[in-house]
Design an enzyme around this catalytic site. Structure first.
Site, short mmCIF file in Angstrom:
data_model
loop_
_atom_site.label_atom_id
_atom_site.label_comp_id
_atom_site.label_asym_id
_atom_site.label_seq_id
_atom_site.Cartn_x
_atom_site.Cartn_y
_atom_site.Cartn_z
N CYS A 118 0.89 -1.16 0.00
CA CYS A 118 0.00 0.00 0.00
C CYS A 118 0.93 1.20 0.00
O CYS A 118 1.54 1.51 1.02
CB CYS A 118 -0.91 0.01 1.23
SG CYS A 118 -2.00 1.46 1.27
N CYS A 121 -0.48 4.40 2.44
CA CYS A 121 -0.68 4.25 3.89
C CYS A 121 -0.52 2.78 4.25
O CYS A 121 0.57 2.24 4.11
CB CYS A 121 -2.02 4.82 4.35
SG CYS A 121 -3.45 4.19 3.47
N SER A 122 -1.57 2.11 4.71
CA SER A 122 -1.42 0.70 5.09
C SER A 122 -2.71 -0.07 4.89
O SER A 122 -3.11 -0.86 5.74
CB SER A 122 -0.97 0.60 6.55
OG SER A 122 -1.90 1.25 7.41
N CYS A 123 -3.40 0.15 3.76
CA CYS A 123 -4.62 -0.60 3.48
C CYS A 123 -4.29 -2.09 3.45
O CYS A 123 -3.32 -2.51 2.81
CB CYS A 123 -5.21 -0.16 2.14
SG CYS A 123 -5.86 1.53 2.19
#
Length: 223
Positions: A118, A121-123
């Site tokens: 990702c 961000c951190s999906c």
């Protein structure tokens, strides 16, 4: 590719010990500070956050995803469904919810290897993999996975043949990915539970491979 990421998800939980902050990055520190302010104002319950985090990190973890992969390895019909409609196939096993509404399954083959990142961000697919590991959220991984995927895999101890194509997939708020690792050799006749024990979290992100029977660290294998 869309980058309309969902930045509103909790990335940590309340801690009482400030000495842990020395190991946190700037983003984690900001999240902790925000949680503290919200808790002090009575907008959130730290205990409820702890339960949420424990649910995804301890009780769920990657075990749900491992069951999905094991079933796909054993049942061609389920594999076909998973590749056509991953969201529906995964939900049929009871694994659905926030952060897993729109899933896509990516099957590794001898000639193609998938790697998920990702970049903004951190999906991450919480219902099948639990909470994202720290390295998945780190800036070095998010940038290098796109620029140097073979180098990233080497950092994780994975070396693929030069002819194997590596495809990098950017997870977003709209779509989350689940890598289906190749089934290890020598697992004919294994039960679904035995197969699930070979599926690691990293193998479902693409930074690792499924364990082979008899490998150190495999459940039931002597150290």
């Amino acid at each position: 590719m869309s980058h309309d990421h969902d930045h509103g998800q909790p990335h940590g939980h309340h801690h009482d010990h400030d000495d842990e902050h020395s190991e946190l990055g700037p983003m984690e520190l900001r999240v902790r500070a925000l949680e503290t302010v919200l808790a002090e104002k009575g907008y959130i319950d730290p205990a409820a956050l702890d339960v949420l985090i424990d649910t995804y990190q301890t009780r769920i973890g990657p075990r749900n995803g491992a069951q999905v992969v094991a079933k796909a390895w054993r049942e061609p019909a389920f594999m076909d469904w998973l590749l056509r409609d991953a969201t529906g196939a995964i939900a049929s096993l009871g694994f659905s919810g926030r952060q897993g509404e729109h899933m896509v399954a990516l099957p590794n083959t001898p000639t193609q290897h998938h790697l998920v990142v990702c970049t903004l961000c951190s999906c991450y697919p919480w219902p099948v993999l639990g909470l994202p590991p720290t390295w998945y959220k780190s800036a070095p991984y998010r940038s290098r996975a796109v620029k140097d995927p073979r180098g990233v895999l080497a950092d994780f101890g994975v070396t693929l043949p030069a002819e194997t194509e590596i495809r990098v997939w950017d997870s977003t708020a709209e779509v989350r990915y689940l890598v289906i690792p190749q089934r290890p050799a020598g697992t004919e006749g294994f039960s679904e539970a035995q197969l699930a024990a070979l599926v690691t979290r990293d193998s479902m992100i693409g930074t690792g491979l499924a364990l082979s029977p008899g490998m150190p660290g495999t459940p039931g294998t002597p150290p």
